[in-house]
Design an enzyme around this catalytic site. Structure first.
Site, mmCIF file in Angstrom:
data_model
loop_
_atom_site.group_PDB
_atom_site.id
_atom_site.type_symbol
_atom_site.label_atom_id
_atom_site.label_comp_id
_atom_site.label_asym_id
_atom_site.label_seq_id
_atom_site.Cartn_x
_atom_site.Cartn_y
_atom_site.Cartn_z
ATOM 1 N N LYS A 184 41.000 19.875 22.571
ATOM 2 C CA LYS A 184 41.505 20.781 22.378
ATOM 3 C C LYS A 184 42.820 21.564 23.093
ATOM 4 C CE LYS A 184 42.163 24.993 24.137
ATOM 5 N NZ LYS A 184 43.389 25.947 24.211
ATOM 6 N N GLU A 187 47.072 26.534 23.515
ATOM 7 C CA GLU A 187 46.877 27.118 22.110
ATOM 8 C C GLU A 187 49.325 27.433 22.201
ATOM 9 O OE1 GLU A 187 47.446 31.505 24.399
ATOM 10 O OE2 GLU A 187 46.495 30.137 25.219
ATOM 11 N N GLY A 237 45.405 21.607 33.885
ATOM 12 C CA GLY A 237 45.325 22.646 33.429
ATOM 13 C C GLY A 237 45.034 23.461 34.838
ATOM 14 N N SER A 238 45.181 24.680 35.198
ATOM 15 C CA SER A 238 45.303 25.567 36.610
ATOM 16 C C SER A 238 43.996 24.923 37.068
ATOM 17 C CB SER A 238 45.502 26.878 35.876
ATOM 18 O OG SER A 238 44.148 27.708 35.184
ATOM 19 N N GLY A 242 39.772 25.706 36.055
ATOM 20 C CA GLY A 242 39.254 23.908 36.067
ATOM 21 C C GLY A 242 37.643 24.459 37.166
ATOM 22 N N GLU A 259 42.272 17.981 36.492
ATOM 23 C CA GLU A 259 43.711 17.228 37.176
ATOM 24 C C GLU A 259 44.058 19.219 36.994
ATOM 25 O OE1 GLU A 259 45.247 14.596 37.452
ATOM 26 O OE2 GLU A 259 43.445 13.093 37.587
ATOM 27 N N GLY A 261 46.022 22.408 39.545
ATOM 28 C CA GLY A 261 47.529 21.948 40.461
ATOM 29 C C GLY A 261 48.559 21.791 41.630
ATOM 30 N N LYS A 343 56.037 36.044 36.121
ATOM 31 C CA LYS A 343 55.333 35.583 37.213
ATOM 32 C C LYS A 343 55.777 35.077 37.822
ATOM 33 C CE LYS A 343 52.076 32.187 37.991
ATOM 34 N NZ LYS A 343 51.389 30.291 37.576
ATOM 35 N N ILE A 392 53.696 28.171 41.508
ATOM 36 C CA ILE A 392 55.303 29.587 40.692
ATOM 37 C C ILE A 392 54.576 28.126 39.770
ATOM 38 C CG2 ILE A 392 56.528 30.076 40.988
ATOM 39 C CD1 ILE A 392 57.178 29.993 43.775
ATOM 40 N N PHE A 393 54.787 27.276 39.210
ATOM 41 C CA PHE A 393 54.845 26.420 38.257
ATOM 42 C C PHE A 393 56.873 27.031 37.560
ATOM 43 C CE2 PHE A 393 52.756 24.556 34.775
ATOM 44 C CZ PHE A 393 52.819 23.859 35.026
HETATM 45 P P1 NAP Z 1 45.724 26.991 31.821
HETATM 46 O O1 NAP Z 1 45.882 28.591 31.487
HETATM 47 O O2 NAP Z 1 44.354 26.481 32.692
HETATM 48 O O3 NAP Z 1 45.116 26.596 30.602
HETATM 49 C C1 NAP Z 1 44.725 24.654 30.245
HETATM 50 C C2 NAP Z 1 43.999 24.624 29.032
HETATM 51 O O4 NAP Z 1 42.196 25.324 29.543
HETATM 52 C C3 NAP Z 1 44.201 25.078 28.026
HETATM 53 O O5 NAP Z 1 44.459 24.723 26.724
HETATM 54 C C4 NAP Z 1 43.415 26.854 27.906
HETATM 55 O O6 NAP Z 1 43.711 27.614 26.601
HETATM 56 C C5 NAP Z 1 42.072 26.221 27.533
HETATM 57 N N1 NAP Z 1 41.554 27.935 29.052
HETATM 58 C C6 NAP Z 1 41.637 28.592 29.970
HETATM 59 N N2 NAP Z 1 40.722 29.201 29.560
HETATM 60 C C7 NAP Z 1 39.901 28.345 29.565
HETATM 61 C C8 NAP Z 1 38.202 28.435 29.400
HETATM 62 N N3 NAP Z 1 38.099 29.577 30.730
HETATM 63 N N4 NAP Z 1 37.217 27.762 29.212
HETATM 64 C C9 NAP Z 1 38.280 26.423 28.759
HETATM 65 N N5 NAP Z 1 39.409 26.112 28.643
HETATM 66 C C10 NAP Z 1 39.775 27.201 28.399
HETATM 67 O O7 NAP Z 1 46.290 25.887 32.650
HETATM 68 P P2 NAP Z 1 47.912 25.872 31.802
HETATM 69 O O8 NAP Z 1 48.508 27.429 32.176
HETATM 70 O O9 NAP Z 1 48.244 25.548 30.592
HETATM 71 O O10 NAP Z 1 48.390 24.819 32.445
HETATM 72 C C11 NAP Z 1 49.757 25.035 33.651
HETATM 73 C C12 NAP Z 1 48.647 24.281 34.763
HETATM 74 O O11 NAP Z 1 47.819 22.854 34.406
HETATM 75 C C13 NAP Z 1 49.288 24.342 36.496
HETATM 76 O O12 NAP Z 1 48.792 25.289 36.943
HETATM 77 C C14 NAP Z 1 49.273 23.221 36.898
HETATM 78 O O13 NAP Z 1 49.241 22.712 37.930
HETATM 79 C C15 NAP Z 1 48.527 22.021 35.627
HETATM 80 N N6 NAP Z 1 48.796 21.062 35.432
HETATM 81 C C16 NAP Z 1 47.973 19.941 35.756
HETATM 82 C C17 NAP Z 1 48.768 18.548 36.068
HETATM 83 C C18 NAP Z 1 47.732 17.672 36.700
HETATM 84 O O14 NAP Z 1 47.736 16.093 36.131
HETATM 85 N N7 NAP Z 1 47.090 17.631 37.914
HETATM 86 C C19 NAP Z 1 49.304 18.128 35.278
HETATM 87 C C20 NAP Z 1 49.609 19.399 34.192
HETATM 88 C C21 NAP Z 1 49.715 20.462 34.423
HETATM 89 P P3 NAP Z 1 44.207 28.006 26.197
HETATM 90 O O15 NAP Z 1 45.134 27.806 25.089
HETATM 91 O O16 NAP Z 1 43.846 29.787 25.445
HETATM 92 O O17 NAP Z 1 45.360 28.180 27.139
HETATM 93 MG MG MG Z 2 46.978 29.316 29.394
#
Ligand code: NAP
Ligand code: MG
Length: 495
Positions: A184, A187, A237-238, A242, A259, A261, A343, A392-393
């Site tokens: 997935k 979006e 993701g965040s 996670g 992986e 933030g 944000k 902050i992103f």
């Molecule tokens: P996010 O809001 O956590 O979303 C990541 C993914 O999870 C999206 O596909 C999202 O779907 C999905 N998701 C949201 N809620 C969920 C739930 N309850 N259950 C399962 N899946 C769910 O993160 P983002 O805003 O896309 O990305 C930014 C974050 O990613 C930052 O915190 C950044 O630090 C982190 N990041 C980490 C790394 C690393 O390698 N450590 C690399 C890149 C990014 P939707 O399509 O609905 O949003």
């Molecule tokens: Mg999201």
């Protein structure tokens, strides 16, 4: 004039299930507008719980039938390598989609397609190196085979900031291991991940091994996290999401790899050459408009050199070319959406309210109908301020100072995160001590954000669980089975 243009009509995408592109069961779609222009650029299938369960059952059936995991590693290698070459052939098309969906500069999108292809190449080599082990050191009657077997169905949930690159840190390695997958993408940026389905089919991947659905975290991501038919979930993701996924995954105790933030410090000692590091600092914070888990968003600098640093970082930041990301000379494009823009504004207000001094930027800017924000720098930042400890992103740099090495270490380790860190010094002792004391999955000494498929990547503390990339990455997608073989039929004399 740039050869990269907005499409005349939006691209139309379908889900990729069991080797075919299909509509969602409800036939509903959702849309994406370019965050840099405001134009409609894509429509995608709005998948629901039933679509997700169907995709999981296809992946389960594919795994159970063993046709992928039973293939010789050299055959899996060929398919993974072929996928790398198709990604390269289609790099311009894929890069354009990523720039349209994410707002990132086109030159950067092109670089990311090459990075992604490089990981597929690396994963191809790993497919041939799964061999297990044998132990004949347990007495003359006992031989133990340690077999490496794929873990099963792997769910992959990815964020919007590096769409094809991040799925490429997961999928080819899982495929090398013999796993099947349900994916997935975010979006906001599903296009290139959906196109991967066709790329893999062309490369010779059997139907059902990889299944890709567009949709929202709720319900698609949640269904994947909760499913008893998923054996492992790998999420980027965040940190908040996670944690949610980890709780949801506890139903069947599926393996969880995260992986998350970061709030990554760059520590600058007074002996460092400021002229030599300034470009890396500016790249570190403004790369991908700061929407990067590895953003070097916290400068922790010795107070003796902070003035010189401030002058130079402001001057260098002003040179970053900002604008329409379809222009190949632009280095800094649009912010992903209005929510993220708000944000960033909220954090700028918080920095000012909590007493930090704004040195540069701080404002939204109007270009086309897009979401743009200026490169922003705060100084006089204290470790307890929100802009010093929260992710902050966005393109916001916080400058903090220290007097002693001990204080620098304390500040560096003072957030809940531990993804990456940088140390700038010419002194070997200082560098070595800092690399030992900093809690981070990656520590860069006199460089920032170097990375290779050969090198593991991941976080300490609340930045994640597990490691991607590196020779050990394949083990994350495998179980070890200890097969203990006795050459005498008897089990001994217990009674
Ligand atoms: P996010 O809001 O956590 O979303 C990541 C993914 O999870 C999206 O596909 C999202 O779907 C999905 N998701 C949201 N809620 C969920 C739930 N309850 N259950 C399962 N899946 C769910 O993160 P983002 O805003 O896309 O990305 C930014 C974050 O990613 C930052 O915190 C950044 O630090 C982190 N990041 C980490 C790394 C690393 O390698 N450590 C690399 C890149 C990014 P939707 O399509 O609905 O949003
Ligand atoms: Mg999201």
């Amino acid at each position: 004039m740039s050869k990269y243009k907005l499409p005349n009509k939006p691209f139309e995408y379908q889900n990729f299930i069991n080797g075919e592109y299909i509509n969602s069961l409800s036939n509903e779609i959702f849309e994406r507008k370019s965050p840099a222009h405001g134009n409609l650029i894509g429509t995608y299938q709005l998948s629901n719980k039933q679509d997700t369960e169907q995709a999981i059952s296809v992946a389960k059936k594919a795994f159970k039938s063993n046709y992928w995991s039973d293939m010789a590693g050299s055959d899996r290698e060929k398919i993974i390598r072929k996928a790398a070459s198709i990604i390269r052939e289609r790099a311009h098309e894929l890069a354009l989609i990523e720039t349209l969906e994410s707002g990132k500069p086109i030159s950067q999108s092109l670089d990311e397609m090459e990075w992604a292809a490089g990981i597929w190449d690396y994963a191809a080599t790993l497919a041939r190196h799964i061999a297990g082990d044998v132990n004949t050191n347990l007495g003359k009657d006992m031989t133990v085979m340690l077999q490496k077997v794929p873990i099963g169905v792997v769910a992959m949930i990815t964020p919007w900031n590096f769409p094809l690159l991040i799925i490429s840190q997961k999928l080819p390695i899982a495929l090398a291991a013999g796993c099947t997958a349900v994916i997935k993408p975010s979006e906001m940026t599903p296009g290139t991940t959906l196109l991967l389905g066709g790329i893999l089919k062309e490369a010779g991947l059997p139907d059902g091994v990889v299944n890709i659905l567009a949709g929202y975290g709720d319900p698609v991501g949640m269904t994947l996290s909760e499913s008893n038919n998923v054996d492992m979930i790998t999420f980027t993701g965040s940190t908040d999401v996670g944690k949610h996924i980890m709780r949801a995954a506890s139903g069947n105790l599926k393996k969880v790899a995260l992986e998350l933030g970061g709030k990554n410090p760059q520590i600058i000692f007074p002996d460092a050459n400021i002229d030599a590091l300034i470009d890396a600092v500016v790249f570190g914070v403004y790369f991908n408009m700061g929407e990067c888990c590895n953003s070097g968003s916290r400068i922790i600098i010795h107070e003796d050199v902070v003035e010189e640093f401030q002058e130079k970082v402001v001057a260098h930041s002003k040179k970053v070319k900002l604008g329409d990301p379809l222009d190949p000379s632009v280095k800094f494009g649009a912010i992903i959406n209005k929510m993220q823009l708000d944000k960033i504004k909220k954090y700028v207000d918080s920095g000012t309210a909590q007493g930090a001094k704004l040195l540069l930027g701080g404002n939204q800017i109007t270009i086309n109908n897009g979401n743009y924000f200026e490169p922003t720098i705060f100084t006089d930042v204290k470790p307890e301020m929100e802009i010093a400890c929260e992710e902050i992103f966005g393109p916001v740099l916080s400058i903090l100072t220290f007097k002693t090495r001990k204080e620098a270490i304390e500040i560096a380790n003072s957030t809940p995160f531990g993804l990456s860190a940088g140390v700038w010094t010419k002194d070997l002792d200082t560098a070595m001590i800092m690399t030992r004391e900093i809690d981070a999955g990656t520590v860069w000494v006199n460089n920032w954000m170097s990375g290779n498929p050969e090198i593991p990547f991941g976080g300490f503390k609340q930045s994640g669980i597990g490691r991607e990339l590196g020779p050990g990455a394949i083990d994350e997608f495998m179980e070890t089975k200890s097969v203990m073989i006795k050459t005498e039929v008897s089990n001994g004399s217990w009674v």
